[in-house]
Structures are given as C-alpha cells and as structure tokens.
Design an enzyme around this catalytic site. Sequence first.
Site, mmCIF file in Angstrom:
data_model
loop_
_atom_site.group_PDB
_atom_site.id
_atom_site.type_symbol
_atom_site.label_atom_id
_atom_site.label_comp_id
_atom_site.label_asym_id
_atom_site.label_seq_id
_atom_site.Cartn_x
_atom_site.Cartn_y
_atom_site.Cartn_z
ATOM 1 N N SER A 239 58.482 -22.824 -25.841
ATOM 2 C CA SER A 239 59.248 -22.539 -24.619
ATOM 3 C C SER A 239 60.506 -23.385 -24.225
ATOM 4 C CB SER A 239 58.254 -23.145 -23.422
ATOM 5 O OG SER A 239 56.865 -22.503 -23.663
ATOM 6 N N LEU B 213 62.524 -39.251 -27.215
ATOM 7 C CA LEU B 213 62.904 -37.651 -27.210
ATOM 8 C C LEU B 213 64.408 -37.686 -26.637
ATOM 9 C CD1 LEU B 213 62.061 -34.964 -27.931
ATOM 10 C CD2 LEU B 213 61.548 -34.576 -25.536
ATOM 11 N N GLU B 214 65.271 -37.236 -27.449
ATOM 12 C CA GLU B 214 66.687 -36.879 -26.877
ATOM 13 C C GLU B 214 66.671 -35.420 -26.437
ATOM 14 O OE1 GLU B 214 69.731 -36.510 -30.264
ATOM 15 O OE2 GLU B 214 70.853 -35.386 -28.755
ATOM 16 N N GLY C 21 62.692 -24.144 -26.631
ATOM 17 C CA GLY C 21 63.797 -23.568 -27.251
ATOM 18 C C GLY C 21 64.108 -22.224 -26.525
ATOM 19 N N ARG C 22 63.175 -21.312 -25.990
ATOM 20 C CA ARG C 22 63.589 -20.354 -25.306
ATOM 21 C C ARG C 22 64.219 -20.704 -23.796
ATOM 22 N NH1 ARG C 22 58.496 -16.325 -26.530
ATOM 23 N NH2 ARG C 22 57.732 -17.304 -28.429
HETATM 24 N N1 LIG Z 1 61.071 -19.247 -32.503
HETATM 25 C C1 LIG Z 1 59.961 -19.025 -32.271
HETATM 26 C C2 LIG Z 1 58.724 -20.059 -32.416
HETATM 27 C C3 LIG Z 1 57.397 -19.859 -32.102
HETATM 28 N N2 LIG Z 1 56.971 -18.717 -31.888
HETATM 29 C C4 LIG Z 1 55.684 -18.583 -31.486
HETATM 30 C C5 LIG Z 1 54.783 -18.995 -32.702
HETATM 31 C C6 LIG Z 1 54.124 -20.080 -32.091
HETATM 32 O O1 LIG Z 1 52.855 -20.092 -32.474
HETATM 33 C C7 LIG Z 1 53.928 -19.908 -30.666
HETATM 34 C C8 LIG Z 1 53.855 -21.071 -29.732
HETATM 35 O O2 LIG Z 1 54.673 -21.819 -29.934
HETATM 36 P P1 LIG Z 1 54.657 -23.352 -29.142
HETATM 37 O O3 LIG Z 1 53.244 -23.964 -29.470
HETATM 38 O O4 LIG Z 1 55.753 -23.955 -29.772
HETATM 39 O O5 LIG Z 1 54.990 -22.808 -27.708
HETATM 40 P P2 LIG Z 1 54.531 -23.404 -26.392
HETATM 41 O O6 LIG Z 1 53.813 -24.617 -26.461
HETATM 42 O O7 LIG Z 1 55.752 -23.551 -25.740
HETATM 43 O O8 LIG Z 1 53.582 -22.155 -25.800
HETATM 44 P P3 LIG Z 1 52.031 -22.013 -25.730
HETATM 45 O O9 LIG Z 1 51.944 -22.126 -24.151
HETATM 46 O O10 LIG Z 1 51.786 -20.787 -26.167
HETATM 47 O O11 LIG Z 1 51.175 -23.234 -26.570
HETATM 48 O O12 LIG Z 1 55.209 -19.212 -30.270
HETATM 49 C C9 LIG Z 1 57.960 -17.593 -31.770
HETATM 50 O O13 LIG Z 1 57.464 -16.548 -31.534
HETATM 51 N N3 LIG Z 1 59.359 -17.715 -32.016
#
Ligand SMILES: Nc1ccn([C@H]2C[C@H](O)[C@@H](COP(=O)(O)OP(=O)(O)OP(=O)(O)O)O2)c(=O)n1
Length: 365
Positions: free
Chosen positions: A110, A141-142, A112-113
């Site tokens: 989330s 964390l930076e 990175g997005r």
């Molecule tokens: N560049 C990326 C990195 C990861 N993922 C997918 C694979 C991971 O298993 C999933 C969830 O990643 P995180 O646990 O990093 O994400 P969050 O913690 O933000 O999401 P959640 O709420 O699903 O735990 O997203 C993706 O599609 N593209």
Amino acid sequence: MTRTTGILADRAIDALFAEGRLKSEAPLDADQVQPASLDLRLGSKALRVRASFMPGREHKVADKLERLTLHEIDLENGAVLETGCVYIVPLMESLDLPQDMSASANPKSSTGRLDIFTRVMVDHAQEFDKIPAGYRGPLYLEISPRTFPVIVRRGSRLSQIRFRVGHSLLSDTELLDLHKAETLVASEVPNVSGGGIALSIDLKGSGPDGLIGYRGKHHTSVIDVDRKAAHDVLDFWEPLYSRGRDELILDPDEFYILVSREAVHVPPLFAAEMTPYDPLVGEFRVHYAGFFDPGFGHAGAGGAGSRAVLEVRSHEVPFILEHGQVIGRLVYEHMQERPAGLYGTGLGSSYQAQGLKLSKHFRVG
Ligand SMILES: Nc1ccn([C@H]2C[C@H](O)[C@@H](COP(=O)(O)OP(=O)(O)OP(=O)(O)O)O2)c(=O)n1
C-alpha cells in the site's frame, strides 16, 4: 515439518515477541503479524532532516540525527508529511536478534502504491532495509512522500520486516521444478534466470474500456494512510487507456501504476520478493517492488488469477514501454514452516485475486 533455514512464519514471529527478541513500546496490533512478515509501526515523533543519510559503520542513527534534524513533528494526533521532504521516524519496534537470524524490510504494498518512499535504517548500517544477523537496537524509518502529501500518526504501518535464518533462496533449477509443479507465473514459456522468474507488463488492458493503468496527479490534497476507501480515485489519478497500440510512453517526471501480464502464485511453503529487472535494459524500473506473501494467488486461499501491481518510473529520459516487456523478477525463498494464516484467508488482505488495483485508500466507483 520445520526447516532449519528459511523465512520465519507467523507463529515463529509471535515467539520472537514472547522471547523478547522483538520488543515494542505497545502490545502488537491484532493483525500486525502477517503470514511471513511483521508490520512496523511509527513511533510518536517524526524528525524532518536536511537530507537522507547512511549511518555508516562508526555511527548510531541518533548521532547523525543530532546534526541533521531541522525540526521535530509530533505524531500523537497525526501530522502531514510533505512531498519532497525527508523525515526520520523512530519505530515502536526494536530488535535483539539471535546470532543466526537476519532481517530485511520493505515498504508495504500500500505504501509503494502511494509512491511514499520508505527505507528502514539501523545503527551502524551500511545498507538500507538490511538488518544484520544478531542486530540489537532500535529501528528507524526514513520517509519521503514523492507524489502525494500524506497524513500519518503514531501506530501507522508503512513498512514491514521479514526474519530469516541462513540462506534459502531457490536456484534457477529449483525454481523451474517448483514452477512445473505449482505454476508460479502463468506464462507458457517461463523466463527463469538469475534466480528469478520474469514478470512482464500488460498494456493491452482488461475489460471493455481497455484500462491499462494510472498516472499520479500533481498538487493534490492529502491522503490519510490509515483510512481505507476514503479518497476518490479521480482526485489523485489519471486513468490510462489502451489506444490500440499496446505501448505507453513513460514521462520521467511521472509515477505510474500498471499491472503484470501474468498471474502470480506463491505456494504456502514459500515467500517471494519482486526485484527490479536489470536497469541496463532500459531507464525504467519497478520502483517499490516488494514482498509477496505465502498464499498470494493461491487457489486454495481464493487467489487464482492474482496479478502483481507494478509501480513504475522512468529515469532521465522518456521511455516507450511495450506490452509484454519484462519489468521485474520474482525470487522465491523457503519458509521455515507453513504459516498458520495464508494471505487472503480471513486476514483482511486487500489485494488477493486483484487485477489492476490502486491502494486500499481509494474508493472504487
Ligand atoms: N509490487 C507489489 C507488491 C506486492 N503485491 C501483492 C503481494 C502481496 O502479498 C500483497 C500484499 O502486500 P503487503 O502485505 O505489502 O500489502 P499491505 O500490507 O499494504 O496490504 P494488506 O492490507 O493486503 O496486508 O500485495 C503486488 O501485487 N505488487
């Protein structure tokens, strides 16, 4: 069965906390331990620094902060972090790792997005996001938001950490065998090299409207990192559509969310990580890549057909990206044991069975 080497699964992470190898200034949140990682939480202050830095062998992070801090921001009730600025936030978690255990960190998907650049730093570090075996001390964390200003607060979870014993990366041959048995990447001819399996970009678009991705807007309002489905997509993103040519010109100053052509699968006994494709083949790269959880894209965990979301930037020059161009590689590692919970199975997972998906902060429709 438990392996001696490999990535620690959820139960073993709970045990680290119980044994005092992992400490936190507050009890762990209920969903903080993920199948193969732990989410790290921001502490109560952010330090705005003049520039990013590396502690280096001789120094603790706190020594350098004394010299580089411009001002301190209280995070107890939330605060805005501005684009283009660099902040250092002491994290609530700290480590006292056993001598045979190292760790690595990564922005959460989330994060990175949202194009929030984050890296974990430790005392005496010579690398970001790598925590040496036996490390004892605090974590920092930076944070540097690149496209959107963001609101964060004490307890916000922007990055995650994986713990590992020894080396357990799969070789090319092991990867091919596993692919034959489990179909890791849905492609007729898997491209395996350098210990990874290639992922390519989809620029044909899915659905009748031919949506292929999004480009981040500039000068937007703020995004609250702790609020789901709270923001309107079109306030922050410009949708991009296929115009029949299956290509996209990346502008070097822009941030793009695109999607992999292949569906991705991480079987329960493995964890994966995306690494950028060799930058020598072009000036573009997946910018945040990230961890892929055991169970992601696994049919038994409701994930058949899950694509990988790719955060893409071009550097220096405009670059024409074409449909099917390789953009990243997935490397696979053994888990020590099967996690108690798999990604997508009642863990509040946001991205199982996803296609082209913005972060969970945006409202669909
Ligand atoms: N560049 C990326 C990195 C990861 N993922 C997918 C694979 C991971 O298993 C999933 C969830 O990643 P995180 O646990 O990093 O994400 P969050 O913690 O933000 O999401 P959640 O709420 O699903 O735990 O997203 C993706 O599609 N593209």
